[in-house]
Enzyme design. Sequence first.
Site, PDB file in Angstrom:
ATOM      1  N   ASP A   1       0.820  -1.210   0.000  1.00 29.60           N
ATOM      2  CA  ASP A   1       0.000   0.000   0.000  1.00 29.60           C
ATOM      3  C   ASP A   1       0.857   1.264   0.000  1.00 29.60           C
ATOM      4  O   ASP A   1       1.932   1.284   0.594  1.00 29.60           O
ATOM      5  CB  ASP A   1      -0.900  -0.003   1.249  1.00 29.60           C
ATOM      6  CG  ASP A   1      -2.045   0.984   1.124  1.00 29.60           C
ATOM      7  OD1 ASP A   1      -2.287   1.505   0.017  1.00 29.60           O
ATOM      8  OD2 ASP A   1      -2.702   1.243   2.147  1.00 29.60           O
TER       9      ASP A   1
ATOM     10  N   ASN B   1     -10.497  -3.070  -6.512  1.00 30.35           N
ATOM     11  CA  ASN B   1      -9.600  -2.194  -7.278  1.00 30.35           C
ATOM     12  C   ASN B   1     -10.054  -1.939  -8.717  1.00 30.35           C
ATOM     13  O   ASN B   1      -9.564  -1.025  -9.380  1.00 30.35           O
ATOM     14  CB  ASN B   1      -8.156  -2.732  -7.280  1.00 30.35           C
ATOM     15  CG  ASN B   1      -7.442  -2.567  -5.953  1.00 30.35           C
ATOM     16  OD1 ASN B   1      -6.540  -3.331  -5.615  1.00 30.35           O
ATOM     17  ND2 ASN B   1      -7.834  -1.561  -5.173  1.00 30.35           N
TER      18      ASN B   1
END
Length: 240
Positions: free
Chosen positions: A28, A76
């Site tokens: 991340d 996503n």
Amino acid sequence: MALFSKKKTEEEKPQFSVLPNHLGIIMDGNGRWAKKRGLPRTAGHKEGAETFRTISKECAELGIKYVTFYAFSTENWKRPKEEVDAIMRLFKEYLLEAKRDFVKAGNNKIVFIGERKGISDELNALMDEAEAETADHTGTTIYLAVNYGGRQEIVSAVNKLISEGKTEITEDDISSKLYTVPECDMIIRPSGEERLSNFLLWQAAYSEFWYSDVLWPDFGKEELYSALREFEKRNRRFGG
Ligand code: FPP
């Protein structure tokens, strides 16, 4: 002064009294890394893919048996097409690179977890090939979670059991229908976020968590070692 200095490749690795059998890593902070530099988000993902190469190699050299990298979640797809396409291109580049010499790439096994539907035929074929060509490798298993969601994994396991006619199910039944990922011992999440984000929900039941403010593209071996040092100290009781 020593006449011969050790070559970098022969550098001694830190020793750990205990290592996680299965380490999960949430990659991340790529977007923020790029933003800080006035670059497009895709530049952050490109750099993040380099970090993935470094860290997966390091985990293998340390002897961690299983490592799962959260590379693309079922959520996503909501990102702009340009960004999704760029991430898919990075997977393709990595797979083409591995394909050039699966043995040279190490004795590691590559396994994809996640829903294959929605991924292009070309990428699916490369994923199948990487899995088949590395299936008998005995080193570290690198699980790449692509189009993966922990809830989706559990729901799909339950649906498989229903279709087999089960009316009452046990934990073992569910475990048997999940992707064949072992219990996760530790989860690393960089970038200052402290949440699980639908990653390995079932397998993380007794995971130790380790967070860092470092953004994934800047995550290096030292951060990995710090996490593993912390793991050594944790007193794991598994609810007992
Ligand atoms: C999360 O950071 C990252 C992703 C959704 C993509 C991760 C993909 C890679 C690191 C490339 C993988 C490539 C290979 C070869 C495995 P973010 O974009 O959400 O960061 P932000 O929170 O700072 O916006």
